[in-house]
Design a protein around this motif. Structure first.
Motif, short mmCIF file in Angstrom:
data_model
loop_
_atom_site.label_atom_id
_atom_site.label_comp_id
_atom_site.label_asym_id
_atom_site.label_seq_id
_atom_site.Cartn_x
_atom_site.Cartn_y
_atom_site.Cartn_z
N HIS A 101 -108.64 -81.35 -105.31
CA HIS A 101 -108.31 -82.66 -104.77
C HIS A 101 -109.34 -83.15 -103.75
N LEU A 102 -109.53 -84.47 -103.75
CA LEU A 102 -110.28 -85.16 -102.70
C LEU A 102 -109.28 -85.94 -101.87
N ALA A 103 -109.40 -85.87 -100.55
CA ALA A 103 -108.54 -86.63 -99.65
C ALA A 103 -109.40 -87.33 -98.60
N PHE A 104 -109.17 -88.62 -98.43
CA PHE A 104 -109.94 -89.33 -97.41
C PHE A 104 -109.11 -90.46 -96.81
N GLU A 105 -109.56 -90.93 -95.65
CA GLU A 105 -108.91 -92.02 -94.93
C GLU A 105 -109.65 -93.33 -95.17
N SER A 106 -108.90 -94.42 -95.16
CA SER A 106 -109.51 -95.75 -95.21
C SER A 106 -108.56 -96.74 -94.54
N ARG A 107 -109.09 -97.63 -93.74
CA ARG A 107 -108.25 -98.59 -93.05
C ARG A 107 -107.73 -99.66 -94.01
N VAL A 108 -106.53 -100.14 -93.75
CA VAL A 108 -105.93 -101.20 -94.55
C VAL A 108 -106.57 -102.54 -94.16
N GLU A 157 -107.07 -101.51 -104.52
CA GLU A 157 -107.44 -101.59 -105.94
C GLU A 157 -108.88 -101.15 -106.15
N ALA A 158 -109.76 -101.55 -105.25
CA ALA A 158 -111.17 -101.16 -105.37
C ALA A 158 -111.35 -99.66 -105.19
N LEU A 159 -110.62 -99.07 -104.27
CA LEU A 159 -110.70 -97.62 -104.07
C LEU A 159 -110.22 -96.87 -105.30
N GLU A 160 -109.08 -97.29 -105.84
CA GLU A 160 -108.53 -96.61 -107.02
C GLU A 160 -109.47 -96.77 -108.21
N ARG A 161 -110.06 -97.94 -108.37
CA ARG A 161 -110.98 -98.19 -109.48
C ARG A 161 -112.24 -97.33 -109.35
N SER A 162 -112.75 -97.21 -108.14
CA SER A 162 -113.97 -96.42 -107.96
C SER A 162 -113.72 -94.93 -108.23
N LEU A 163 -112.55 -94.44 -107.85
CA LEU A 163 -112.20 -93.04 -108.11
C LEU A 163 -112.09 -92.78 -109.61
N LEU A 164 -111.49 -93.72 -110.33
CA LEU A 164 -111.39 -93.59 -111.78
C LEU A 164 -112.78 -93.60 -112.42
N THR A 165 -113.64 -94.49 -111.95
CA THR A 165 -115.01 -94.58 -112.46
C THR A 165 -115.77 -93.28 -112.22
N ALA A 166 -115.51 -92.64 -111.08
CA ALA A 166 -116.20 -91.40 -110.71
C ALA A 166 -115.63 -90.17 -111.42
N GLY A 167 -114.57 -90.35 -112.21
CA GLY A 167 -114.03 -89.24 -112.98
C GLY A 167 -112.81 -88.58 -112.41
N PHE A 168 -112.24 -89.14 -111.35
CA PHE A 168 -111.01 -88.60 -110.78
C PHE A 168 -109.80 -89.14 -111.54
N SER A 169 -108.66 -88.47 -111.38
CA SER A 169 -107.43 -88.93 -112.01
C SER A 169 -106.27 -88.71 -111.04
N GLY A 170 -105.13 -89.28 -111.37
CA GLY A 170 -103.93 -89.04 -110.56
C GLY A 170 -104.07 -89.48 -109.12
N THR A 171 -104.67 -90.66 -108.88
CA THR A 171 -104.85 -91.14 -107.51
C THR A 171 -103.51 -91.51 -106.87
N GLU A 172 -103.34 -91.08 -105.63
CA GLU A 172 -102.15 -91.40 -104.85
C GLU A 172 -102.59 -91.96 -103.50
N VAL A 173 -101.96 -93.05 -103.09
CA VAL A 173 -102.28 -93.67 -101.80
C VAL A 173 -101.04 -93.57 -100.91
N ARG A 174 -101.19 -92.86 -99.80
CA ARG A 174 -100.08 -92.67 -98.86
C ARG A 174 -100.38 -93.40 -97.56
N ILE A 228 -105.61 -89.79 -102.01
CA ILE A 228 -105.71 -88.46 -102.61
C ILE A 228 -105.99 -88.62 -104.09
N ALA A 229 -107.01 -87.93 -104.59
CA ALA A 229 -107.35 -88.02 -106.01
C ALA A 229 -107.57 -86.62 -106.57
#
Length: 218
Positions: free
Chosen positions: A111-118, A185-202, A215-216
């Motif tokens: 898993h990758l986990a990172f923070e990002s401001r809303v 949406e941009a974060l989830e899209r970039s993770l999918l493009t980079a080959g990650f799956s199962g993205t969760e935003v908490r 979390i991806a």
């Protein structure tokens, strides 16, 4: 720390480790194998002096440099980017290269986990000298004054100054940084493009409504 338990991680890649507090704690308190990487050599030099630092592998560089060493490929259960690290990648090419490099260093199912401001919280509107000014006593340095002041907002890009003044001798260090406030949406899209799956935003535990914990799964 909680994610280490949740994902039963034994090996952690800390991207943008800064002065190493998080990585050293993981190694010292949890006995994990940790690699901390940061492009700022001065920060890594400080990290090497922290308690528990001798139990961590340190590298001056970026995630792409970690992935360039074949011995790191598929070796980590969890990769982290704390604080502002994910937002310092202001262009899409650099951000995707970073994500792809991290993914190659994760074991299948890691898993990758990172923070990002809303973005809608508009945190930058609170980044003024009046609201952020402080003077803190730093061991070995005496009183240190600092603040944050936004100088430019251009769409998703926010540029700010953060001076640091050592009051004992008057030395001043000026720093200018730019962060990108990507949408969910941009974060989830970039993770999918980079080959990650199962993205969760908490909700970010220490800043609910103001920050995301993304979390991806690799």
């Amino acid at each position: 720390m909680d994610l280490v338990d949740e994902f039963e991680a034994t090996a952690v890649l800390d991207v943008g480790c800064g002065t190493g507090t998080f990585g050293s704690r993981l190694a010292m308190e949890r006995g994990l194998r940790v690699l901390g990487v940061d492009p700022a050599g001065a920060s890594v030099a400080v990290a090497r002096t922290k308690a528990g630092a001798d139990q961590v592998m340190w590298l001056v560089g970026i995630a792409v440099d970690v992935a360039a060493d074949a011995s790191n490929l598929g070796q980590y259960d969890l990769a982290t980017m704390t604080a502002n690290v994910a937002q310092v990648f202001v262009d899409d090419d650099g951000w995707l290269a970073n994500l792809r490099a991290i993914r190659t260093c994760l074991r299948p199912g890691g898993h990758l986990a990172f923070e990002s401001r809303v973005p809608s919280d508009r945190a930058w509107e609170r980044w003024t000298k009046e609201l952020t000014h402080q003077v803190v006593d730093v061991e070995g340095e005496g009183p240190v004054e600092d603040w944050v002041q936004v100088t430019r907002v251009d769409g998703e890009l926010v540029t700010f100054e953060s001076p640091t003044i050592f009051l004992a001798d008057g030395e001043r260090i000026d720093s200018t940084s730019t962060l990108r406030f990507r949408t969910r949406e941009a974060l989830e899209r970039s993770l999918l493009t980079a080959g990650f799956s199962g993205t969760e935003v908490r909700d970010l535990p220490y800043a609910p409504g103001r920050g995301w914990l993304v979390i991806a799964r690799a």
